[in-house]
Write a protein that holds these residues in place. Structure first.
Motif, PDB file in Angstrom:
ATOM      1  N   VAL A 171      38.926  42.330  41.348  1.00  0.00           N
ATOM      2  CA  VAL A 171      38.050  43.257  42.070  1.00  0.00           C
ATOM      3  C   VAL A 171      36.583  42.954  41.792  1.00  0.00           C
ATOM      4  O   VAL A 171      35.724  43.080  42.665  1.00  0.00           O
ATOM      5  CB  VAL A 171      38.391  44.719  41.696  1.00  0.00           C
ATOM      6  CG1 VAL A 171      37.358  45.687  42.263  1.00  0.00           C
ATOM      7  CG2 VAL A 171      39.780  45.085  42.198  1.00  0.00           C
ATOM      8  N   ALA A 172      36.288  42.519  40.564  1.00  0.00           N
ATOM      9  CA  ALA A 172      34.899  42.249  40.168  1.00  0.00           C
ATOM     10  C   ALA A 172      34.328  40.988  40.800  1.00  0.00           C
ATOM     11  O   ALA A 172      33.115  40.749  40.716  1.00  0.00           O
ATOM     12  CB  ALA A 172      34.809  42.143  38.651  1.00  0.00           C
ATOM     13  N   GLY A 173      35.183  40.173  41.417  1.00  0.00           N
ATOM     14  CA  GLY A 173      34.696  38.951  42.051  1.00  0.00           C
ATOM     15  C   GLY A 173      35.520  37.728  41.757  1.00  0.00           C
ATOM     16  O   GLY A 173      35.345  36.682  42.387  1.00  0.00           O
ATOM     17  N   GLY A 174      36.416  37.837  40.750  1.00  0.00           N
ATOM     18  CA  GLY A 174      37.297  36.726  40.442  1.00  0.00           C
ATOM     19  C   GLY A 174      36.555  35.467  40.049  1.00  0.00           C
ATOM     20  O   GLY A 174      35.415  35.498  39.570  1.00  0.00           O
ATOM     21  N   VAL A 175      37.207  34.320  40.293  1.00  0.00           N
ATOM     22  CA  VAL A 175      36.597  33.059  39.863  1.00  0.00           C
ATOM     23  C   VAL A 175      35.340  32.753  40.682  1.00  0.00           C
ATOM     24  O   VAL A 175      34.393  32.133  40.177  1.00  0.00           O
ATOM     25  CB  VAL A 175      37.620  31.907  39.914  1.00  0.00           C
ATOM     26  CG1 VAL A 175      37.929  31.485  41.325  1.00  0.00           C
ATOM     27  CG2 VAL A 175      37.126  30.707  39.114  1.00  0.00           C
ATOM     28  N   SER A 176      35.280  33.225  41.935  1.00  0.00           N
ATOM     29  CA  SER A 176      34.047  33.045  42.711  1.00  0.00           C
ATOM     30  C   SER A 176      32.890  33.793  42.054  1.00  0.00           C
ATOM     31  O   SER A 176      31.761  33.280  41.976  1.00  0.00           O
ATOM     32  CB  SER A 176      34.235  33.560  44.144  1.00  0.00           C
ATOM     33  OG  SER A 176      34.972  32.652  44.915  1.00  0.00           O
ATOM     34  N   GLY A 177      33.182  35.017  41.572  1.00  0.00           N
ATOM     35  CA  GLY A 177      32.148  35.778  40.879  1.00  0.00           C
ATOM     36  C   GLY A 177      31.702  35.093  39.607  1.00  0.00           C
ATOM     37  O   GLY A 177      30.502  35.064  39.287  1.00  0.00           O
ATOM     38  N   LEU A 192      40.767  28.100  48.952  1.00  0.00           N
ATOM     39  CA  LEU A 192      39.705  28.765  49.699  1.00  0.00           C
ATOM     40  C   LEU A 192      38.923  29.720  48.807  1.00  0.00           C
ATOM     41  O   LEU A 192      39.488  30.316  47.880  1.00  0.00           O
ATOM     42  CB  LEU A 192      40.304  29.522  50.889  1.00  0.00           C
ATOM     43  CG  LEU A 192      40.897  28.652  51.997  1.00  0.00           C
ATOM     44  CD1 LEU A 192      41.580  29.522  53.045  1.00  0.00           C
ATOM     45  CD2 LEU A 192      39.813  27.787  52.651  1.00  0.00           C
ATOM     46  N   PRO A 193      37.634  29.897  49.046  1.00  0.00           N
ATOM     47  CA  PRO A 193      36.821  30.770  48.183  1.00  0.00           C
ATOM     48  C   PRO A 193      37.306  32.213  48.203  1.00  0.00           C
ATOM     49  O   PRO A 193      37.587  32.771  49.272  1.00  0.00           O
ATOM     50  CB  PRO A 193      35.418  30.641  48.798  1.00  0.00           C
ATOM     51  CG  PRO A 193      35.615  30.079  50.166  1.00  0.00           C
ATOM     52  CD  PRO A 193      36.844  29.260  50.115  1.00  0.00           C
ATOM     53  N   GLY A 194      37.438  32.779  46.999  1.00  0.00           N
ATOM     54  CA  GLY A 194      37.877  34.160  46.860  1.00  0.00           C
ATOM     55  C   GLY A 194      39.367  34.333  46.703  1.00  0.00           C
ATOM     56  O   GLY A 194      39.860  35.461  46.562  1.00  0.00           O
ATOM     57  N   ASN A 195      40.125  33.215  46.676  1.00  0.00           N
ATOM     58  CA  ASN A 195      41.589  33.293  46.644  1.00  0.00           C
ATOM     59  C   ASN A 195      42.164  33.541  45.253  1.00  0.00           C
ATOM     60  O   ASN A 195      43.353  33.837  45.116  1.00  0.00           O
ATOM     61  CB  ASN A 195      42.173  32.011  47.233  1.00  0.00           C
ATOM     62  CG  ASN A 195      43.645  32.076  47.577  1.00  0.00           C
ATOM     63  OD1 ASN A 195      44.186  31.147  48.146  1.00  0.00           O
ATOM     64  ND2 ASN A 195      44.324  33.159  47.260  1.00  0.00           N
ATOM     65  N   ALA A 196      41.342  33.426  44.199  1.00  0.00           N
ATOM     66  CA  ALA A 196      41.899  33.552  42.843  1.00  0.00           C
ATOM     67  C   ALA A 196      40.972  34.376  41.949  1.00  0.00           C
ATOM     68  O   ALA A 196      39.755  34.205  42.006  1.00  0.00           O
ATOM     69  CB  ALA A 196      42.102  32.159  42.234  1.00  0.00           C
TER      70      ALA A 196
END
Length: 555
Positions: free
Chosen positions: A318-324, A213-217
């Motif tokens: 915190v900065a956004g992870g892999v989605s960021g 799911l988006p934001g999980n990693a």
């Protein structure tokens, strides 16, 4: 709805399963619901898995609340820092494929309708992705998070620092008492190694592929945020089954291309190359992962997460992870690919907060104008090799030195202490690959010891063994073909000159083509291992690293 797990009334399968489940206390009204495997690679051996039983309970409740019937399934649970103790880590790579087959036996044997895979340590996420691709039943990867480090003697301390400190003790730059104190303070809380090592890298790859799911990693283990994702995943898997959305509709050439570009730009572990290759093979996806990495060389490095730089994995999260990172990379990605969320990648990213540009840089203002991972070829690696360029000192892009050859990692570590391994050498660690081990030898300890001894920028390492994503220094890994396949690495002799040119992406043994061919022809036939049991079976079935080192029966 009709699910494959709903057997025809009156048949033997229907009757005996019904009797079993009634005896287990399952309500008969639940028998017609979608049946979901909660694949829990839990173990009391490692802190990586310490929290998974609680996560499994949260997932199961969410599945029930969404109208599904959960079944928790326990599997083999390899840990790179625990399971590596036996036979110099030879069980590690084979454990990945053992886990894939473990899942197949239990999910296909029971004909369940979908699965949530609780992913933690290095081998579990790739095994879960491979199993999803092979079985092609609706599936979600749930990355279960990283551990936190601490402080020791006024300095940041985590498992990476402990790893490197072994070399410092060998080089007499640190006392054993100091190392003991570091081990007391290195890990706070459950989860996988801090830093962008293989576990966190593969968590990121699961999301980059669209299978999480988006934001999980990445995500902190034991956190309220992970609990939220566990509930979301439990609800979503029931919807995936009802909508019949299967992994092979997500694991497409475009999604693998996206994952490769993310791995290249954030500086993932060298091991993602073999694991993505293996996942593509199991999903029967027609994509050349090595070629995709070679094509991604124009991408810059947009993060500097340890061991690639000073930023910590929790800062990346915190900065956004892999989605960021994917948001910054979106002009270079295919935003139309499907994901387990039900939305496209572009839609997922549009719903996420904007990334912090201090930690995740935009493409036009990267940390380094070079990719984090590169494929290197030459007469020593005609089928390719992998370099984590983001973890190589920026001042070292060309290295030439005399070879010193080892076929046992312990001997190489002793050679650091004795001074045989010194500045200017190219250490050849061979016969450590999947067939040579058998079961890839965990050669990462030598590299960590080398860095700890202060030689990381002065000695190059060339190996067909397995490295850790925590490793830094001049390391050429996953040499293909491996030495046990009569690859050129087997022909290197002590005092041969080797040139590594990372700008040109080449590695060269400085002898003529004719001399190299003559040496290879003269190589002795290596006796098969005297191992019995799983390692012997693995050696017989394992395919070349260039094919992901998956298991196949020879046709």
């Amino acid at each position: 709805m009709s699910f494959r797990s709903n057997f025809t009334p009156g048949t033997t399968r229907w009757a005996v399963r019904r009797a079993q489940w009634i005896a287990m206390g399952i309500d008969e009204a639940d028998f017609e619901k979608p049946k979901i495997a909660v694949v829990n690679s839990s173990s009391g051996l490692s802190v990586c898995f310490q929290h998974l039983d609680a996560v499994a309970e949260t997932v199961k409740k969410a599945i029930r609340d969404a109208g599904g019937l959960p079944f928790e399934i326990r599997t083999v649970a390899p840990s790179d820092f625990v399971t590596s103790a036996g036979k110099q880590g030879r069980y590690l790579m084979p454990s990945r494929d053992l886990l894939v087959n473990d899942i197949e036996v239990q999910v296909e044997g029971a004909e369940l309708d979908g699965m949530i895979l609780l992913s933690s340590c290095d081998k579990t996420t790739p095994a879960h992705l491979m199993a999803a691709g092979r079985l092609n039943v609706p599936a979600i990867i749930l990355p279960c998070g990283f551990q936190l480090g601490s402080n020791c003697g006024g300095r940041d301390n985590d498992i990476e620092e402990v790893y490197k400190a072994v070399g410092a003790v060998k080089a007499k730059k640190m006392t054993l008492c100091e190392l003991k104190e570091m081990t007391r303070n290195a890990i706070h809380g459950p989860g996988v190694c801090a830093g962008l090592a293989t576990a966190n890298s593969m968590h990121c790859m699961a999301e980059a592929l669209g299978m999480a799911l988006p934001g999980n990693a990445p995500i902190r283990a034991g956190s309220a945020e992970l609990d939220t994702y566990a509930r979301k995943a439990g609800a979503r898997i029931v919807a995936l089954v009802e909508q019949d959305i299967r992994p092979r509709s997500i694991l497409t050439p475009a999604s693998f291309r996206n994952a490769v570009r993310v791995a290249t730009s954030i500086g993932c572990s060298v091991n993602v190359v073999r694991h993505l290759t293996a996942t593509a093979a199991e999903a029967e996806c027609d994509v050349d992962i090595l070629a995709e990495f070679a094509a991604a060389v124009e991408l810059p490095q947009i993060t500097q997460i340890r061991p690639n730089g000073p930023d910590r994995i929790e800062q990346f999260a915190v900065a956004g992870g892999v989605s960021g990172a994917m948001a910054m990379l979106l002009p270079k990605l295919d935003g139309s690919v499907r994901t387990v969320s039900g939305a496209t990648l572009a839609d997922n990213l549009a719903a996420r907060p904007a990334p912090d540009p201090e930690i995740i840089r935009p493409l036009d203002a990267p940390f380094r104008n070079e990719p984090g991972l590169v494929i290197v070829r030459g007469n020593l690696a005609p089928d390719g090799s992998v370099v984590k360029l983001s973890a190589v000192p920026p001042s070292v892009r060309r290295f030439r030195g005399q070879a010193i050859v080892f076929e046992n990692e312990a001997d190489a570590i002793d050679a650091i202490e004795s001074g045989q391994v010194c500045a200017g050498k190219v250490v050849i660690l061979r016969m450590l690959g999947p067939k040579g081990g058998p079961g890839t030898v965990f050669a990462a300890s030598f590299m960590a010891a080398l860095v700890g001894a202060g030689l990381g920028a002065d000695v190059a390492v060339v190996t067909d063994g397995e490295l850790s994503g925590l490793n830094s220094g001049i390391t050429i890994g996953q040499i293909m073909p491996e030495a046990a396949e009569r690859g050129p690495l087997a022909a290197v002799e002590d005092a041969d000159m080797v040139t590594i040119d990372l700008e040109a992406r080449t590695i060269t043994l400085e002898i003529t083509d004719q001399d190299l061919a003559t040496r290879i022809d003269a190589l002795p036939q290596r006796a098969r291992t005297d191992e019995r049991g799983w390692l012997a079976m693995y050696q017989k079935l394992v395919q070349p690293l260039s094919k992901g080192a998956i298991l196949r029966v020879d046709e």
